[in-house]
Design a protein around this motif. Structure first.
Motif, PDB file in Angstrom:
ATOM      1  N   TYR A  32       7.480  11.658   2.877  1.00  0.00           N
ATOM      2  CA  TYR A  32       8.132  10.423   2.445  1.00  0.00           C
ATOM      3  C   TYR A  32       7.512   9.215   3.149  1.00  0.00           C
ATOM      4  CZ  TYR A  32      11.855  13.335   0.434  1.00  0.00           C
ATOM      5  OH  TYR A  32      12.571  14.249  -0.299  1.00  0.00           O
ATOM      6  N   ALA A  33       7.307   9.344   4.447  1.00  0.00           N
ATOM      7  CA  ALA A  33       6.671   8.252   5.192  1.00  0.00           C
ATOM      8  C   ALA A  33       5.222   8.075   4.767  1.00  0.00           C
ATOM      9  CB  ALA A  33       6.764   8.538   6.696  1.00  0.00           C
ATOM     10  N   MET A  34       4.564   9.185   4.449  1.00  0.00           N
ATOM     11  CA  MET A  34       3.164   9.125   4.016  1.00  0.00           C
ATOM     12  C   MET A  34       3.035   8.318   2.732  1.00  0.00           C
ATOM     13  SD  MET A  34       0.576  12.351   3.457  1.00  0.00           S
ATOM     14  CE  MET A  34       1.275  13.190   4.893  1.00  0.00           C
ATOM     15  N   ARG A  35       3.939   8.577   1.778  1.00  0.00           N
ATOM     16  CA  ARG A  35       3.840   7.844   0.506  1.00  0.00           C
ATOM     17  C   ARG A  35       4.086   6.346   0.717  1.00  0.00           C
ATOM     18  NH1 ARG A  35       9.466   9.470  -2.680  1.00  0.00           N
ATOM     19  NH2 ARG A  35       8.145  11.009  -3.721  1.00  0.00           N
ATOM     20  N   ALA A  36       4.978   6.011   1.646  1.00  0.00           N
ATOM     21  CA  ALA A  36       5.213   4.595   1.933  1.00  0.00           C
ATOM     22  C   ALA A  36       3.974   3.956   2.550  1.00  0.00           C
ATOM     23  CB  ALA A  36       6.410   4.444   2.872  1.00  0.00           C
ATOM     24  N   ARG A  37       3.347   4.638   3.512  1.00  0.00           N
ATOM     25  CA  ARG A  37       2.137   4.083   4.139  1.00  0.00           C
ATOM     26  C   ARG A  37       1.007   3.941   3.119  1.00  0.00           C
ATOM     27  NH1 ARG A  37       3.209   8.137   7.832  1.00  0.00           N
ATOM     28  NH2 ARG A  37       1.159   9.110   7.542  1.00  0.00           N
ATOM     29  N   LEU A  38       0.900   4.883   2.199  1.00  0.00           N
ATOM     30  CA  LEU A  38      -0.131   4.801   1.166  1.00  0.00           C
ATOM     31  C   LEU A  38       0.028   3.529   0.342  1.00  0.00           C
ATOM     32  CD1 LEU A  38      -0.100   8.506  -0.043  1.00  0.00           C
ATOM     33  CD2 LEU A  38      -2.091   7.349   0.926  1.00  0.00           C
ATOM     34  N   ALA A  39       1.250   3.254  -0.085  1.00  0.00           N
ATOM     35  CA  ALA A  39       1.477   2.064  -0.909  1.00  0.00           C
ATOM     36  C   ALA A  39       1.248   0.785  -0.122  1.00  0.00           C
ATOM     37  CB  ALA A  39       2.893   2.087  -1.479  1.00  0.00           C
ATOM     38  N   LEU A  40       1.663   0.768   1.135  1.00  0.00           N
ATOM     39  CA  LEU A  40       1.457  -0.424   1.955  1.00  0.00           C
ATOM     40  C   LEU A  40      -0.026  -0.663   2.211  1.00  0.00           C
ATOM     41  CD1 LEU A  40       4.397   0.233   4.422  1.00  0.00           C
ATOM     42  CD2 LEU A  40       4.212  -1.757   2.907  1.00  0.00           C
ATOM     43  N   ALA A  41      -0.762   0.404   2.501  1.00  0.00           N
ATOM     44  CA  ALA A  41      -2.199   0.246   2.740  1.00  0.00           C
ATOM     45  C   ALA A  41      -2.932  -0.167   1.475  1.00  0.00           C
ATOM     46  CB  ALA A  41      -2.774   1.553   3.296  1.00  0.00           C
ATOM     47  N   TYR A  42      -2.607   0.482   0.371  1.00  0.00           N
ATOM     48  CA  TYR A  42      -3.249   0.147  -0.912  1.00  0.00           C
ATOM     49  C   TYR A  42      -3.002  -1.310  -1.289  1.00  0.00           C
ATOM     50  CZ  TYR A  42      -3.011  -0.372  -6.023  1.00  0.00           C
ATOM     51  OH  TYR A  42      -3.100  -0.844  -7.316  1.00  0.00           O
ATOM     52  N   SER A  43      -1.777  -1.792  -1.071  1.00  0.00           N
ATOM     53  CA  SER A  43      -1.428  -3.165  -1.435  1.00  0.00           C
ATOM     54  C   SER A  43      -1.879  -4.178  -0.393  1.00  0.00           C
ATOM     55  CB  SER A  43       0.083  -3.289  -1.640  1.00  0.00           C
ATOM     56  OG  SER A  43       0.776  -3.089  -0.412  1.00  0.00           O
ATOM     57  N   GLN A  44      -2.496  -3.684   0.675  1.00  0.00           N
ATOM     58  CA  GLN A  44      -2.986  -4.536   1.771  1.00  0.00           C
ATOM     59  C   GLN A  44      -1.846  -5.353   2.389  1.00  0.00           C
ATOM     60  OE1 GLN A  44      -6.235  -6.667  -0.170  1.00  0.00           O
ATOM     61  NE2 GLN A  44      -7.671  -5.054   0.401  1.00  0.00           N
ATOM     62  N   THR A  45      -0.681  -4.708   2.484  1.00  0.00           N
ATOM     63  CA  THR A  45       0.477  -5.334   3.104  1.00  0.00           C
ATOM     64  C   THR A  45       0.540  -4.896   4.564  1.00  0.00           C
ATOM     65  OG1 THR A  45       1.668  -5.255   0.998  1.00  0.00           O
ATOM     66  CG2 THR A  45       2.977  -5.598   3.002  1.00  0.00           C
ATOM     67  N   GLN A  46       0.322  -5.821   5.465  1.00  0.00           N
ATOM     68  CA  GLN A  46       0.334  -5.477   6.877  1.00  0.00           C
ATOM     69  C   GLN A  46       1.762  -5.328   7.389  1.00  0.00           C
ATOM     70  OE1 GLN A  46      -2.307  -8.633   8.519  1.00  0.00           O
ATOM     71  NE2 GLN A  46      -3.535  -6.905   9.240  1.00  0.00           N
TER      72      GLN A  46
ATOM     73  N   LEU B 250      -8.349   6.160   1.359  1.00  0.00           N
ATOM     74  CA  LEU B 250      -6.978   5.684   1.523  1.00  0.00           C
ATOM     75  C   LEU B 250      -6.171   6.660   2.366  1.00  0.00           C
ATOM     76  CD1 LEU B 250      -4.848   3.561   0.841  1.00  0.00           C
ATOM     77  CD2 LEU B 250      -4.335   4.860  -1.252  1.00  0.00           C
ATOM     78  N   PHE B 251      -6.303   7.961   2.092  1.00  0.00           N
ATOM     79  CA  PHE B 251      -5.590   8.958   2.892  1.00  0.00           C
ATOM     80  C   PHE B 251      -6.018   8.874   4.355  1.00  0.00           C
ATOM     81  CE2 PHE B 251      -5.493  13.271   4.735  1.00  0.00           C
ATOM     82  CZ  PHE B 251      -4.126  13.508   4.691  1.00  0.00           C
ATOM     83  N   LYS B 252      -7.318   8.788   4.596  1.00  0.00           N
ATOM     84  CA  LYS B 252      -7.809   8.720   5.973  1.00  0.00           C
ATOM     85  C   LYS B 252      -7.309   7.458   6.668  1.00  0.00           C
ATOM     86  CE  LYS B 252     -11.940  11.373   4.772  1.00  0.00           C
ATOM     87  NZ  LYS B 252     -13.404  11.330   4.533  1.00  0.00           N
ATOM     88  N   GLN B 253      -7.128   6.399   5.904  1.00  0.00           N
ATOM     89  CA  GLN B 253      -6.650   5.142   6.488  1.00  0.00           C
ATOM     90  C   GLN B 253      -5.222   5.260   7.003  1.00  0.00           C
ATOM     91  OE1 GLN B 253      -7.049   1.813   3.791  1.00  0.00           O
ATOM     92  NE2 GLN B 253      -5.781   0.471   5.039  1.00  0.00           N
ATOM     93  N   VAL B 254      -4.401   6.073   6.345  1.00  0.00           N
ATOM     94  CA  VAL B 254      -2.987   6.126   6.710  1.00  0.00           C
ATOM     95  C   VAL B 254      -2.647   7.308   7.612  1.00  0.00           C
ATOM     96  CG1 VAL B 254      -2.364   4.984   4.557  1.00  0.00           C
ATOM     97  CG2 VAL B 254      -2.187   7.471   4.702  1.00  0.00           C
ATOM     98  N   MET B 255      -3.645   8.130   7.985  1.00  0.00           N
ATOM     99  CA  MET B 255      -3.353   9.347   8.720  1.00  0.00           C
ATOM    100  C   MET B 255      -3.915   9.439  10.139  1.00  0.00           C
ATOM    101  SD  MET B 255      -1.250  11.124   7.022  1.00  0.00           S
ATOM    102  CE  MET B 255      -1.334  12.746   7.797  1.00  0.00           C
ATOM    103  N   PRO B 256      -4.353   8.354  10.755  1.00  0.00           N
ATOM    104  CA  PRO B 256      -4.743   8.498  12.164  1.00  0.00           C
ATOM    105  C   PRO B 256      -3.532   8.853  13.015  1.00  0.00           C
ATOM    106  CG  PRO B 256      -4.656   6.183  11.578  1.00  0.00           C
ATOM    107  CD  PRO B 256      -4.485   6.958  10.294  1.00  0.00           C
TER     108      PRO B 256
END
Length: 216
Positions: free
Chosen positions: A15-29, A196-202
């Motif tokens: 659930y948190a992963m899907r939220a981070r994906l959308a935030l990263a994709y939308s470039q919302t800091q 995108l996945f690598k961006q949200v998974m460090p």
């Protein structure tokens, strides 16, 4: 420092992963606060007493406590590839139905499959077979839509659901990748190899109330 939304997250939670994906994709800091579920910070519980992640606290004080709401909020800020399918409004109910089956049917069986020792009334294979009822539908959709769920391109449905299928695959990777589900396998593999996945998974350090802000 500018006021950023605050995101309480747990790295491995789909659930948190899907939220981070959308935030990263939308470039919302956002200010990311990585938590440990067994030791939830009081600051999170103060704004969201239900104690689950993700939680997004907006600068105006509004609190979004559901991952799908966070995804839609982020995409309304910026959606360069039209994940919301605003250009195809007749497909909105299709997306909604897919996500509801994932969240309320597949996820229930997934939890029992992954933690089968907590549900000894059935063997693990039983819960896996229950999962495959939903996954067989996804396999057919991926075959029909050139590797995606709704259209022959990425949509909100793909990014909302693939973290859960990834979790299913990782319960028994040998079983998943040696069975005859080529489109599911390619879909999950492509997702895990994506930028995108690598961006949200460090791996982030666990947030402490004394920590300085970590902008994600």
């Amino acid at each position: 420092m500018a006021d950023f939304p605050v995101l309480y997250s747990f790295r491995r939670c789909p659930y948190a992963m899907r939220a981070r994906l959308a935030l990263a994709y939308s470039q919302t800091q956002v200010e990311l606060r990585e938590i440990v579920l067994r030791n939830k910070p009081q600051a999170m519980l103060d704004v969201s007493p239900k104690g689950t992640v993700p939680v997004l606290v907006l600068p105006d004080g509004r609190v979004l406590e559901e991952s799908f709401d966070i995804m839609r909020w982020a995409l309304r800020q910026n959606d360069p590839q039209d994940w919301l399918l605003n250009s195809e409004p007749e497909l909105q109910w299709d997306i909604q139905g897919l996500i509801q089956e994932n969240d309320f049917v597949f996820k229930q069986h997934l939890d029992r499959y992954k933690y089968f020792d907590r549900h000894p009334e059935r063997p693990q294979s039983y819960y896996r077979d229950e999962c495959m009822v939903s996954l067989a539908k996804l396999e057919a959709r991926l075959a029909a839509n050139q590797g995606y769920l709704v259209l022959p391109r990425m949509s909100l449905a793909d990014m909302a659901i693939v973290p859960f299928v990834r979790q299913f695959a990782h319960v028994d990777r040998d079983w998943f990748y040696t069975n005859d589900y080529p489109h599911l396998q390619a879909w999950v593999k492509g997702f895990c190899e994506s930028d995108l996945f690598k961006q949200v998974m460090p791996k982030f350090a666990t947030w402490q109330e004394s920590d300085s802000s970590l902008i994600f």
